[in-house]
Design an enzyme around this catalytic site. Structure first.
Site, PDB file in Angstrom:
ATOM      1  N   SER A   1      25.189 -11.516  -9.325  1.00 28.65           N
ATOM      2  CA  SER A   1      25.881 -10.283  -9.913  1.00 28.65           C
ATOM      3  C   SER A   1      25.733 -10.030 -11.450  1.00 28.65           C
ATOM      4  O   SER A   1      25.440 -11.209 -12.040  1.00 28.65           O
ATOM      5  CB  SER A   1      27.580 -10.433  -9.562  1.00 28.65           C
ATOM      6  OG  SER A   1      28.268  -9.382 -10.120  1.00 28.65           O
TER       7      SER A   1
ATOM      8  N   TYR B   1      35.821 -14.674  -9.723  1.00 33.02           N
ATOM      9  CA  TYR B   1      34.411 -14.073  -9.216  1.00 33.02           C
ATOM     10  C   TYR B   1      33.205 -14.514 -10.289  1.00 33.02           C
ATOM     11  O   TYR B   1      32.107 -14.960 -10.038  1.00 33.02           O
ATOM     12  CB  TYR B   1      34.626 -12.762  -9.144  1.00 33.02           C
ATOM     13  CG  TYR B   1      33.548 -11.891  -8.578  1.00 33.02           C
ATOM     14  CD1 TYR B   1      33.024 -12.148  -7.130  1.00 33.02           C
ATOM     15  CD2 TYR B   1      32.505 -10.999  -9.435  1.00 33.02           C
ATOM     16  CE1 TYR B   1      32.172 -11.242  -6.567  1.00 33.02           C
ATOM     17  CE2 TYR B   1      31.515 -10.422  -8.786  1.00 33.02           C
ATOM     18  CZ  TYR B   1      31.380 -10.397  -7.645  1.00 33.02           C
ATOM     19  OH  TYR B   1      30.197  -9.723  -6.819  1.00 33.02           O
TER      20      TYR B   1
HETATM   21  P1  NAD Z   1      30.683  -6.220   1.367  1.00 34.41           P
HETATM   22  O1  NAD Z   1      32.009  -6.868   1.332  1.00 34.41           O
HETATM   23  O2  NAD Z   1      30.334  -4.945   2.007  1.00 34.41           O
HETATM   24  O3  NAD Z   1      29.537  -7.597   2.222  1.00 34.41           O
HETATM   25  C1  NAD Z   1      30.277  -8.741   2.237  1.00 34.41           C
HETATM   26  C2  NAD Z   1      29.867  -9.461   3.566  1.00 34.41           C
HETATM   27  O4  NAD Z   1      30.157 -10.664   3.439  1.00 34.41           O
HETATM   28  C3  NAD Z   1      30.745  -8.686   4.910  1.00 34.41           C
HETATM   29  O5  NAD Z   1      29.890  -8.425   5.752  1.00 34.41           O
HETATM   30  C4  NAD Z   1      31.799  -9.898   5.031  1.00 34.41           C
HETATM   31  O6  NAD Z   1      32.094 -10.043   6.311  1.00 34.41           O
HETATM   32  C5  NAD Z   1      30.798 -11.199   4.790  1.00 34.41           C
HETATM   33  N1  NAD Z   1      31.564 -12.296   4.618  1.00 34.41           N
HETATM   34  C6  NAD Z   1      32.804 -12.378   3.714  1.00 34.41           C
HETATM   35  N2  NAD Z   1      33.408 -13.700   3.891  1.00 34.41           N
HETATM   36  C7  NAD Z   1      32.274 -14.244   4.502  1.00 34.41           C
HETATM   37  C8  NAD Z   1      32.368 -15.654   5.088  1.00 34.41           C
HETATM   38  N3  NAD Z   1      33.223 -16.438   4.809  1.00 34.41           N
HETATM   39  N4  NAD Z   1      31.414 -16.010   5.778  1.00 34.41           N
HETATM   40  C9  NAD Z   1      30.627 -15.061   6.459  1.00 34.41           C
HETATM   41  N5  NAD Z   1      30.227 -13.940   5.907  1.00 34.41           N
HETATM   42  C10 NAD Z   1      31.379 -13.804   5.126  1.00 34.41           C
HETATM   43  O7  NAD Z   1      30.149  -6.328   0.040  1.00 34.41           O
HETATM   44  P2  NAD Z   1      28.487  -6.416  -0.680  1.00 34.41           P
HETATM   45  O8  NAD Z   1      28.972  -5.917  -1.865  1.00 34.41           O
HETATM   46  O9  NAD Z   1      27.511  -6.000   0.213  1.00 34.41           O
HETATM   47  O10 NAD Z   1      28.463  -8.153  -1.078  1.00 34.41           O
HETATM   48  C11 NAD Z   1      27.414  -8.813  -0.935  1.00 34.41           C
HETATM   49  C12 NAD Z   1      26.878  -9.678  -2.172  1.00 34.41           C
HETATM   50  O11 NAD Z   1      26.601  -9.017  -2.976  1.00 34.41           O
HETATM   51  C13 NAD Z   1      28.281 -10.498  -2.454  1.00 34.41           C
HETATM   52  O12 NAD Z   1      27.831 -11.836  -2.781  1.00 34.41           O
HETATM   53  C14 NAD Z   1      28.831  -9.851  -3.794  1.00 34.41           C
HETATM   54  O13 NAD Z   1      29.377 -10.651  -4.521  1.00 34.41           O
HETATM   55  C15 NAD Z   1      27.348  -9.282  -4.269  1.00 34.41           C
HETATM   56  N6  NAD Z   1      27.568  -8.144  -5.341  1.00 34.41           N
HETATM   57  C16 NAD Z   1      27.625  -6.993  -4.989  1.00 34.41           C
HETATM   58  C17 NAD Z   1      28.016  -6.011  -5.885  1.00 34.41           C
HETATM   59  C18 NAD Z   1      28.604  -4.885  -5.641  1.00 34.41           C
HETATM   60  O14 NAD Z   1      28.585  -3.853  -6.583  1.00 34.41           O
HETATM   61  N7  NAD Z   1      28.763  -4.357  -4.504  1.00 34.41           N
HETATM   62  C19 NAD Z   1      27.781  -6.305  -7.187  1.00 34.41           C
HETATM   63  C20 NAD Z   1      27.398  -7.625  -7.445  1.00 34.41           C
HETATM   64  C21 NAD Z   1      27.167  -8.614  -6.623  1.00 34.41           C
END
Ligand code: NAD
Length: 251
Positions: free
Chosen positions: A139, A152
């Site tokens: 991130s 986080y």
């Molecule tokens: P999201 O919540 O839409 O997707 C996360 C997914 O992970 C969900 O489908 C959830 O069911 C799954 N998940 C959660 N716990 C789990 C577990 N124990 N085992 C298996 N699956 C699990 O969020 P996102 O934004 O798509 O996140 C995806 C990645 O991107 C994450 O690592 C997040 O930290 C990273 N990220 C997101 C952003 C943002 O702005 N959205 C920014 C930086 C990093």
């Protein structure tokens, strides 16, 4: 480049993981999708172009057995894994003072141990076939220490440390590691997190920063990740990452 390649994605039932599944499918990849949420996985499958070769697996990335079982099953179902995208994640908005030990454990378990397990489980078969790519989703919070998001931030710096170590250790092996720093992607994580824990000044500031920056559709983020992989990049700052980084570093 991705045609017929086997791509394993964790957290594929929502957000960035779901959009990556669609993006890889349009490039002809075979998909081994996993998530802890069966409904999300079903939804992702419905979004894929007809004819996509796809299997889905219920996996909890916080469980070592679950992730190692996933890697074994994918390799036996598809004969190989060429890409693993360690993407599943969770968050909590809270300063180090306010975050509970249980919350830290949960975030580290999913965001950091999940990526360690995924890397450790998929690396040996990739090294054996002398081909593979490990893509770890950190991130912008893995680039700048962010007050109000202690657990986080710790987890995402850990993902960065692991992946940068792999850069140094995997040279000449045929396997590469790619580190992704998304920022400001419009998914469930930034939408739901503020409700989880918001107590003080630091939390208020990080929530505001998230709200302002949460503008990139996951599809655009996924497109940029896949383009970066095709271009052979090893670090990708995607989405509204550059602007968010600037904002976070001034919190
Ligand atoms: P999201 O919540 O839409 O997707 C996360 C997914 O992970 C969900 O489908 C959830 O069911 C799954 N998940 C959660 N716990 C789990 C577990 N124990 N085992 C298996 N699956 C699990 O969020 P996102 O934004 O798509 O996140 C995806 C990645 O991107 C994450 O690592 C997040 O930290 C990273 N990220 C997101 C952003 C943002 O702005 N959205 C920014 C930086 C990093």
């Amino acid at each position: 480049m991705f045609d017929r390649k086997v791509v394993a994605i964790t957290g594929a039932g929502s957000g960035i993981g779901q959009a990556l599944a669609v993006q890889f499918a349009t490039k002809g990849a075979q998909l081994a999708l996993s998530d802890i949420d069966q409904k999300g996985l079903d939804e992702t499958r419905r979004m894929l172009p007809q004819g996509t070769e796809v299997r889905s697996y219920l996996v909890n990335v916080g469980s070592r057995e679950s992730v190692f079982g996933y890697a074994d099953t994918v390799c036996s179902d598809f004969g190989a894994a060429h890409y693993v995208i360690n993407n599943a994640g969770t968050s909590v908005i809270a300063s180090f003072e306010n975050v509970t030990i249980e919350e830290i454990e949960k975030v580290i378990n999913i965001n950091l141990w999940g990526v360690i397990y995924g890397t450790k489980a998929f690396l040996p078969p990739m090294l054996k076939q002398r081909e593979g790519c490990i893509v770890n989703i950190s991130s912008v919070f893995g680039l700048v220490a962010t007050p109000g998001s202690a657990a986080y931030t710790i987890s995402k710096f850990g993902v960065r440390a692991l992946t940068e170590t792999l850069w140094q250790e995997l040279g000449g092996s045929g396997v590469r590691a790619v580190l992704v720093h998304p920022g400001g992607i419009n998914t469930n994580i930034p939408k739901n997190t503020p409700k989880a824990h918001a107590e003080g000044e630091f939390e208020r500031r990080v929530m505001e920063a998230n709200k302002k920056q949460m503008i990139t559709p996951p599809a655009d983020c996924a497109r940029d990740i896949v383009a970066g992989l095709a271009a052979g990049k090893k670090r990708l700052l995607v989405g509204n990452g550059a602007k968010q980084l600037h904002l976070l570093s001034r919190l």
